[in-house]
Design a protein around this motif. Structure first.
Motif, PDB file in Angstrom:
ATOM      1  N   ALA A   1       0.827  -1.209   0.000  1.00 17.65           N
ATOM      2  CA  ALA A   1       0.000   0.000   0.000  1.00 17.65           C
ATOM      3  C   ALA A   1       0.858   1.254   0.000  1.00 17.65           C
ATOM      4  O   ALA A   1       0.419   2.314   0.403  1.00 17.65           O
TER       5      ALA A   1
ATOM      6  N   VAL B   1       2.893   4.607  -0.973  1.00 18.38           N
ATOM      7  CA  VAL B   1       2.694   5.783  -1.813  1.00 18.38           C
ATOM      8  C   VAL B   1       4.023   6.096  -2.478  1.00 18.38           C
ATOM      9  O   VAL B   1       5.067   6.103  -1.832  1.00 18.38           O
TER      10      VAL B   1
ATOM     11  N   ASN C   1       0.368   6.466  -8.214  1.00 13.83           N
ATOM     12  CA  ASN C   1      -0.298   6.331  -6.918  1.00 13.83           C
ATOM     13  C   ASN C   1      -1.764   5.971  -7.066  1.00 13.83           C
ATOM     14  O   ASN C   1      -2.344   5.344  -6.185  1.00 13.83           O
ATOM     15  N   ALA C   2      -2.397   6.370  -8.147  1.00 18.47           N
ATOM     16  CA  ALA C   2      -3.812   6.096  -8.362  1.00 18.47           C
ATOM     17  C   ALA C   2      -4.035   4.814  -9.160  1.00 18.47           C
ATOM     18  O   ALA C   2      -5.166   4.373  -9.302  1.00 18.47           O
TER      19      ALA C   2
ATOM     20  N   PHE D   1      -2.703  -2.144  -8.485  1.00 18.01           N
ATOM     21  CA  PHE D   1      -1.638  -2.709  -7.656  1.00 18.01           C
ATOM     22  C   PHE D   1      -0.825  -3.788  -8.357  1.00 18.01           C
ATOM     23  O   PHE D   1       0.233  -4.146  -7.894  1.00 18.01           O
TER      24      PHE D   1
ATOM     25  N   ARG E   1      -1.774   4.080   0.565  1.00 18.70           N
ATOM     26  CA  ARG E   1      -2.713   3.588  -0.446  1.00 18.70           C
ATOM     27  C   ARG E   1      -3.676   2.547   0.110  1.00 18.70           C
ATOM     28  O   ARG E   1      -4.365   1.871  -0.632  1.00 18.70           O
TER      29      ARG E   1
ATOM     30  N   LEU F   1      -7.121   3.187  -1.174  1.00 19.53           N
ATOM     31  CA  LEU F   1      -7.250   2.749  -2.564  1.00 19.53           C
ATOM     32  C   LEU F   1      -7.348   1.227  -2.635  1.00 19.53           C
ATOM     33  O   LEU F   1      -8.126   0.683  -3.422  1.00 19.53           O
TER      34      LEU F   1
ATOM     35  N   SER G   1      -4.745  10.441   3.774  1.00 19.62           N
ATOM     36  CA  SER G   1      -4.373   9.768   2.523  1.00 19.62           C
ATOM     37  C   SER G   1      -5.624   9.416   1.715  1.00 19.62           C
ATOM     38  O   SER G   1      -5.607   9.509   0.489  1.00 19.62           O
TER      39      SER G   1
ATOM     40  N   HIS H   1      -6.722  10.599  -2.312  1.00 16.18           N
ATOM     41  CA  HIS H   1      -7.122   9.693  -3.389  1.00 16.18           C
ATOM     42  C   HIS H   1      -8.509  10.002  -3.937  1.00 16.18           C
ATOM     43  O   HIS H   1      -8.904   9.452  -4.946  1.00 16.18           O
TER      44      HIS H   1
END
Length: 78
Positions: A4, A6, A17-18, A21, A43, A46, A73, A77
């Motif tokens: 996770a 960043v 970052n967006a 995975f 993240r 996310l 965080s 996002h």
């Protein structure tokens, strides 16, 4: 690298970052949160948005410091 994490380094890394995975978040059962540095847990929101429904287990010394980091965080996002 923590799952996770960043990526830091300015606007050029925003898309990274967006992004996805590289694995299916719904396939993970547990995330162990060892410390609350944004670059390691930033993240998580996310990860949840992309399908993680497991348990996030913070180290006992991590729980309180993570409280302000995680909502911040998540806001980044949005």
């Amino acid at each position: 690298m923590p799952i996770a994490a960043v990526f830091q380094g300015g606007h050029a890394l925003h898309d990274k970052n967006a992004g996805p995975f590289g694995f299916e978040p719904s396939g993970i059962d547990i995330v162990l949160l060892t410390h609350a540095h944004l670059d390691h847990c930033g993240r998580l929101s996310l990860l949840c948005r992309q399908g993680f429904r497991g348990e996030i287990i913070p180290a006992s010394a991590t729980r309180d410091p993570a409280r302000p980091v995680l909502p911040g965080s998540a806001h980044l996002h949005e």
